[in-house]
Design a protein around this motif. Structure first.
Motif, short mmCIF file in Angstrom:
data_model
loop_
_atom_site.label_atom_id
_atom_site.label_comp_id
_atom_site.label_asym_id
_atom_site.label_seq_id
_atom_site.Cartn_x
_atom_site.Cartn_y
_atom_site.Cartn_z
N THR A 156 0.71 -1.19 -0.06
CA THR A 156 -0.02 0.02 0.01
C THR A 156 0.82 1.39 -0.14
OG1 THR A 156 -1.65 -0.91 1.17
CG2 THR A 156 -1.81 1.15 1.14
N ALA A 157 1.89 1.22 0.83
CA ALA A 157 2.68 2.45 0.72
C ALA A 157 3.62 2.47 -0.38
CB ALA A 157 3.80 2.19 1.98
N VAL A 158 3.85 1.56 -1.29
CA VAL A 158 4.52 1.79 -2.55
C VAL A 158 3.48 2.45 -3.54
CG1 VAL A 158 5.44 0.67 -4.62
CG2 VAL A 158 6.28 -0.04 -2.30
N ASN A 159 2.24 1.87 -3.47
CA ASN A 159 1.30 2.44 -4.30
C ASN A 159 0.79 3.97 -4.03
OD1 ASN A 159 -1.61 3.25 -4.77
ND2 ASN A 159 -1.77 1.09 -5.70
N GLN A 160 1.18 4.30 -2.86
CA GLN A 160 1.01 5.53 -2.46
C GLN A 160 2.09 6.43 -2.90
OE1 GLN A 160 0.28 5.42 1.76
NE2 GLN A 160 -1.77 5.03 1.21
N ALA A 161 3.16 6.01 -2.82
CA ALA A 161 4.46 6.55 -3.44
C ALA A 161 4.39 6.91 -4.88
CB ALA A 161 5.64 5.85 -2.85
N ILE A 162 4.16 5.80 -5.41
CA ILE A 162 4.07 5.93 -6.97
C ILE A 162 2.97 7.19 -7.28
CG2 ILE A 162 3.37 4.81 -9.32
CD1 ILE A 162 5.93 3.87 -7.59
N THR A 163 1.98 6.98 -6.66
CA THR A 163 1.00 7.96 -6.82
C THR A 163 1.58 9.48 -6.81
OG1 THR A 163 -0.95 6.79 -6.46
CG2 THR A 163 -1.19 9.13 -6.33
N GLN A 164 2.23 9.82 -5.47
CA GLN A 164 2.91 11.00 -5.17
C GLN A 164 3.80 11.28 -5.93
OE1 GLN A 164 3.55 10.96 -0.84
NE2 GLN A 164 3.99 13.26 -0.79
N VAL A 165 4.76 10.33 -6.36
CA VAL A 165 5.97 10.74 -7.55
C VAL A 165 5.38 11.38 -8.78
CG1 VAL A 165 7.94 9.91 -8.64
CG2 VAL A 165 7.75 9.31 -6.32
N LYS A 166 4.47 10.47 -9.14
CA LYS A 166 3.59 10.98 -10.54
C LYS A 166 3.12 12.14 -10.81
CE LYS A 166 4.01 6.40 -12.91
NZ LYS A 166 4.48 6.62 -14.24
N ASN A 167 2.38 12.44 -9.31
CA ASN A 167 1.98 13.96 -9.39
C ASN A 167 2.96 14.85 -9.44
OD1 ASN A 167 -0.79 12.88 -9.08
ND2 ASN A 167 -0.78 12.92 -6.76
N ARG A 168 4.13 14.63 -9.00
CA ARG A 168 4.99 15.76 -9.34
C ARG A 168 5.96 15.45 -10.50
NH1 ARG A 168 2.35 17.18 -5.71
NH2 ARG A 168 3.00 17.31 -3.40
N ASN A 169 5.88 14.48 -11.09
CA ASN A 169 6.51 14.42 -12.47
C ASN A 169 5.81 13.29 -13.14
OD1 ASN A 169 8.30 13.97 -14.49
ND2 ASN A 169 9.96 13.15 -13.22
N HIS A 170 5.04 13.55 -13.92
CA HIS A 170 4.04 12.72 -14.80
C HIS A 170 5.05 11.79 -15.67
CE1 HIS A 170 0.85 15.08 -13.56
NE2 HIS A 170 1.19 16.10 -14.09
N SER A 171 6.17 12.18 -15.96
CA SER A 171 7.28 11.32 -17.09
C SER A 171 7.95 10.33 -16.08
CB SER A 171 8.03 12.10 -17.74
OG SER A 171 8.92 12.86 -17.01
N ALA A 172 7.85 10.18 -14.99
CA ALA A 172 8.56 9.21 -14.11
C ALA A 172 8.00 7.74 -14.33
CB ALA A 172 8.44 9.57 -12.71
N LEU A 173 9.02 7.06 -14.53
CA LEU A 173 8.52 5.54 -14.72
C LEU A 173 8.46 4.57 -13.46
CD1 LEU A 173 11.47 4.64 -17.38
CD2 LEU A 173 9.05 5.15 -17.76
N TYR A 174 7.67 3.94 -13.36
CA TYR A 174 7.59 2.96 -12.22
C TYR A 174 7.80 1.54 -12.69
CZ TYR A 174 5.65 -0.28 -8.79
OH TYR A 174 5.24 -1.22 -7.57
#
Length: 293
Positions: free
Chosen positions: A91-109
């Motif tokens: 769950t924490a990883v899921n939230q982290a990905i959302t937060q990162v992509k909100n700041r940088n839409h081009s970030a890869l997961y």
């Protein structure tokens, strides 16, 4: 300063998880910001056992929030997730990905499912597997898995290369744009075969099989790290496959030659920049049987 976030366990001695990923990525010219999901004295192959513990999932949230507080999430070019020991970490990883992509839409997961092949499956590991399949794979851009993990993700048994192609096609409908299979043992004996699949192309890359008295741990995490670094360095997925396969063979060969049970990532560091070997790629002609749109 741009970089890659890697969310995995850390071993103090040897190379596995973040201990397998950090230095190779740095050697390829990219900063890496490791978030340890646990710390252990060594990996589990040592007969004497190991000591250590998994960290609370809130530690992941806190680290991500701290990076956001200093306005660095916008500089995150990719996030890697590896072995996760409980559903809270998922769950924490899921939230982290959302937060990162909100700041940088081009970030890869880049999701390495790291689903263990337990002889007796427990409810605990089944819950983690379910959460990875339902929450993490759908938001991933890249999935890096072995054959067993791909079977678990797709529910398909892989007995031949056609099955592997079909499983990759199904996995692509689940969310990611790229599937990298670390090893397909069903393709050829005495050969290690990697497969790359996108909605448009499928390639395989093969290298000779190296015999070890005791196979080194951390190879999977190294594959994920190398492939991610290649993508961040603007290589095409096909070029990233070839570089990863070539570099990995160089590391494994030196590890064997040094009679080491730990990956020789420091001694073989030149392989990450300019691999010694250059194994050919083979494009696979396939019929699209599952819509990936």
């Amino acid at each position: 300063m741009k970089g890659i976030i890697s969310i995995q366990p850390h071993v103090v001695y040897g190379h596995d998880g973040n201990s397998s990923a950090v230095f190779p990525i740095q050697r390829m010219g990219i900063d890496i910001w490791p978030i340890h999901t646990g710390q252990y004295s060594n990996h589990t192959q040592y007969q004497q056992g190991w000591t250590g513990r998994s960290y609370p999932a809130d530690d992941i949230n806190a680290a991500i929030q701290g990076l956001d507080n200093i306005h660095q999430l916008s500089n995150c070019q990719a996030v890697i997730s590896g072995y996760l020991s409980n559903t809270e970490q998922c769950t924490a990883v899921n939230q982290a990905i959302t937060q990162v992509k909100n700041r940088n839409h081009s970030a890869l997961y880049v999701c390495d499912p790291a689903i263990e092949n337990h002889v007796e499956a427990s409810v605990h590991f089944e819950q983690i597997q379910t959460q990875i399949i339902q929450q993490l794979v759908p938001i991933s851009d890249v999935v890096v898995s072995n054959q067993y993990e791909l079977e678990q993700l797709t529910g398909l048994k892989i007995n031949n290369i056609e099955d592997a192609i079909y499983a990759c096609q199904r996995a692509l409908t689940m969310g990611p744009n790229i599937i990298l299979i670390k090893h397909l043992p069903i393709v050829a004996e005495k050969t290690c075969t990697m497969m790359l699949a996108t909605p448009k192309v499928i390639y395989i890359s093969q290298r000779p099989w190296i015999e070890f008295t005791r196979s080194p741990v951390g190879v999977g995490a190294l594959v994920t790290a190398l492939f991610t670094a290649c993508l961040v360095n603007q290589m095409s997925p096909v070029a990233a496959l070839q570089h990863t396969n070539n570099a990995l063979y160089g590391v494994l060969e030196l590890t064997r030659d040094n009679n080491s049970c730990e990956l020789e990532t420091v001694s073989a560091q030149y392989e990450f920049v300019e691999p010694t070997f250059n194994f050919p790629l083979q494009k696979i002609n396939f019929k699209k049987t599952i819509s990936t749109t």
